[in-house]
Write an enzyme that holds these catalytic residues in place. Structure first.
Site, PDB file in Angstrom:
ATOM      1  N   ASP A 272       0.838  -1.200   0.000  1.00 25.50           N
ATOM      2  CA  ASP A 272       0.000   0.000   0.000  1.00 25.50           C
ATOM      3  C   ASP A 272       0.875   1.254   0.000  1.00 25.50           C
ATOM      4  OD1 ASP A 272      -2.684   1.173   2.230  1.00 25.50           O
ATOM      5  OD2 ASP A 272      -1.900   1.905   0.336  1.00 25.50           O
ATOM      6  N   GLU A 465      -8.676   8.628   5.681  1.00 26.17           N
ATOM      7  CA  GLU A 465      -7.515   8.032   6.354  1.00 26.17           C
ATOM      8  C   GLU A 465      -7.192   8.742   7.667  1.00 26.17           C
ATOM      9  OE1 GLU A 465      -5.681   6.942   1.986  1.00 26.17           O
ATOM     10  OE2 GLU A 465      -4.486   6.466   3.733  1.00 26.17           O
TER      11      GLU A 465
HETATM   12  C1  GLC Z   1      -4.086   4.681   0.386  1.00 26.82           C
HETATM   13  C2  GLC Z   1      -4.899   3.680   1.187  1.00 26.82           C
HETATM   14  C3  GLC Z   1      -5.373   2.506   0.376  1.00 26.82           C
HETATM   15  C4  GLC Z   1      -5.595   2.942  -1.063  1.00 26.82           C
HETATM   16  C5  GLC Z   1      -4.254   3.320  -1.650  1.00 26.82           C
HETATM   17  C6  GLC Z   1      -4.379   3.860  -3.080  1.00 26.82           C
HETATM   18  O1  GLC Z   1      -3.028   5.150   1.166  1.00 26.82           O
HETATM   19  O2  GLC Z   1      -4.305   3.186   2.373  1.00 26.82           O
HETATM   20  O3  GLC Z   1      -6.587   2.029   0.969  1.00 26.82           O
HETATM   21  O4  GLC Z   1      -6.162   1.861  -1.805  1.00 26.82           O
HETATM   22  O5  GLC Z   1      -3.555   4.269  -0.860  1.00 26.82           O
HETATM   23  O6  GLC Z   1      -5.118   5.037  -3.086  1.00 26.82           O
END
Ligand code: GLC
Length: 577
Positions: A272, A465
């Site tokens: 991630d 987030e």
């Molecule tokens: C973000 C998130 C994840 C997401 C990814 C791409 O930081 O933690 O859930 O899919 O980055 O956007």
């Protein structure tokens, strides 16, 4: 290129022709602002993503389609001709695209408890995704939120492993039926970090530490991922949290021993965001740790060159065996073959985006997601009332009712969302012409008469987030003042809470005649009027509703940390019909 051959044969045939460089490039998932289509082809990059809000210049469905297809068609002109996956967080419909149908965020789908509805929503989301060329959706989130101070509660279905397993599997099924690769995330335990353990200095709990409790791992955190794998998931995203004292992204036991060996996962693991480089101070050591742990594709928001150079050097030094690279590329190619990336591309027309039938489905989902928590014989409301007064920050604010991951990563505040309906507009449409409706966000009404009903639609500004981490999830002072003014100028007051999570409302609840949890309903705000003026409500709480902060975290079985009783237990919901 011959789709009559079995996938496993096609994988071996293609792998045998690839150079080490081409194999390594397939393991790179690059954010679209860090690369261009020509370079994707020249290097043979495996996948491209739009992070939250990663939009084209022309921010319309057509502009998105053009941008995505430039990358996909570009990738096909590489030496191997291996098409990329283009991925995005379409986690409540195609949220990034103005004009798309915005479904309730997952917590609201959890409140519906309706697995068939969730499957239909995922399939509708897949159809709108395919219309712009997207074939990979970083959904569903399968975290179990145990602390409402976390900014990502709403991205998940429930704190109940069983409900999360069922709805998650149906979401995977709906996406896959629509030829979009699902991403079960964030492996593992990423909803249960401890407060004040975030490694990110801007956050308090997101990206924090989950206790490495083997019993909870097997009884709570693993089941949703096991069900997703049984449903045919071919991608899992590891979380940014730590499992005990080590980042999940570097944890061989969790990723390889459990997911790949014990559960037999045959797809590919993706890291991630910047997670790999948060393992250590050295990009080389971090990359080796992640790939050796079992990560097959690395998300690279900014710099793919360093990644490719580090992996090439690691293979030369023997720090990563080429067999591990081959395993990663096999898994990536398996998903690409299974999802027809090499075959003729059949895309629905752009007109499916924000289509009437999708909006009707979203409106039905809103209605089923509402949870009536208090009702002093006020609901359902008559459509023939003399006067209704409406107040609150979320009454006429489509950005608030949609929540984040909508056009922008952190969402938008206000009414700019083509095709959407505010909650207020839904109320205005629902009542008879004879009913007078007055609206003032702050609840200031000039007339001295008393309205029959006051409806306070209050809630949280959008956040995504860790930016949503907060020590006190509560109703804002402005909204509390609006409720107070409305109470003084209406016979009875109905409070509608537009929030991504339960809020601490224990002290204020007694002053309200009715309370409805509406979560983050999305673009079809009229679904709320369908219930409060309607003839039925079926939603139930997908998550325990705490009475105080001291009760947090609350376990999956509903036990509060201090042993006192929560305000409302999971599963609670008043009905009227
Ligand atoms: C973000 C998130 C994840 C997401 C990814 C791409 O930081 O933690 O859930 O899919 O980055 O956007």
């Amino acid at each position: 290129m011959n789709s009559s051959f079995p996938v496993e044969v096609r994988i071996e045939h293609l792998l045998a022709q690839m150079t080490l460089e081409e194999k390594i490039a397939q393991m790179a998932l690059v954010e679209k602002n860090s690369i261009d289509p020509k370079t994707v082809a020249a290097v043979g990059i495996g996948a491209v993503l739009s992070g939250g809000g990663g939009k084209p210049e022309n921010n319309t469905p057509l502009g998105w389609h053009t941008m995505i297809m430039e990358f996909i068609e570009g990738s096909k002109s590489s030496r191997t001709g291996i098409p990329i996956f283009y991925g995005m967080d379409a986690n409540h419909g195609l949220g990034n695209i103005p004009g798309a149908t915005i479904f309730p965020h997952q917590i609201g789908l959890g409140a519906t408890g309706n697995s068939q509805l969730v499957e239909e929503i995922a399939r509708a989301t897949a159809e709108e995704s395919r219309a712009i060329g997207l074939q990979w959706n970083f959904s569903p989130a399968l975290d179990l939120p145990t602390d409402i101070r976390w900014g990502r509660v709403y991205e998940n279905f429930s704190d109940d492993p069983e409900l999360t397993s069922t709805l998650g599997a149906m979401y995977v099924r709906g996406l896959h039926d629509g030829s979009v690769l699902a991403s079960a995330k964030h492996f593992v335990g990423a909803g249960s970090m401890l407060w004040q353990t975030s490694h990110n200095k801007n956050f308090s709990i997101d990206q924090g530490i989950t206790e490495a409790d083997e019993n909870r791992l097997r009884s709570e955190f693993l089941p949703p991922f096991r069900r997703a794998i049984e449903e045919g998931a071919l991608n899992i995203m590891v979380g940014l949290n730590a499992w005990g004292d080590a980042k999940v992204t570097a944890n061989h036991y969790l990723i390889t021993d459990i997911l790949k060996q014990e559960l037999g996962f045959k797809g590919f693991i993706v890291s991630d965001w910047y997670g790999v480089y948060e393992i250590s101070d050295s990009t080389y050591e971090s990359t080796v740790s992640a790939i050796q742990a079992g990560v097959d594709m690395v998300m690279l928001p900014y710099d793919y060159r360093t990644f490719i150079a580090d992996v090439r050097q690691a293979v030369r030094r023997g720090d990563i065996e080429e067999a591990r690279i081959d395993d990663a590329v096999r898994r990536i190619l398996r998903a690409k073959f299974e999802f027809g990336l090499f075959d003729a591309d059949t895309q629905p027309p752009l007109s499916v985006i924000g289509s009437e039938n999708h909006r009707a489905l979203a409106r039905e989902a809103v209605a089923q997601s509402l949870v009536v928590l208090k009702n002093n014989d006020v609901l359902p409301l008559s459509k023939k009332l003399r006067k209704i007064r409406v107040a609150g920050s979320a009454a006429d604010n489509i950005g608030m009712q949609a929540g984040a991951w909508t056009v922008e990563w952190q969402g938008i505040d206000g009414n700019w969302l083509p095709g959407a309906t505010s909650i207020l507009a839904g109320i205005q449409d629902a009542v008879n012409d004879s009913t007078m409706i007055e609206f003032d966000k702050d609840g200031v009404f000039l007339e001295k008469d008393i309205a029959d009903i006051g409806i306070a639609i209050v809630g949280e500004k959008p956040y995504a987030e860790g930016w949503g981490d907060t020590a006190h999830p509560k109703i804002s002072t402005e909204d509390l003042e609006a409720i107070a003014r409305l109470t003084a100028s209406s016979r009875e007051v109905v409070v509608i809470l537009v929030s991504g999570r339960p809020l601490i409302i224990s002290d204020e609840l007694e002053n309200w005649d009715a309370l409805v949890a509406a979560w983050l309903p999305g673009s079809e705000g009229a679904g709320i009027a369908d219930v409060i003026f309607g003839d039925a409500t079926t939603g139930t709480l997908p998550i325990t509703w705490p009475r105080t902060i001291e009760q947090l975290p609350i376990s999956a079985s509903g036990f509060t940390r201090d042993g006192t009783s929560p305000l409302f237990p999971r599963g609670f919901g008043l009905r009227f019909d």
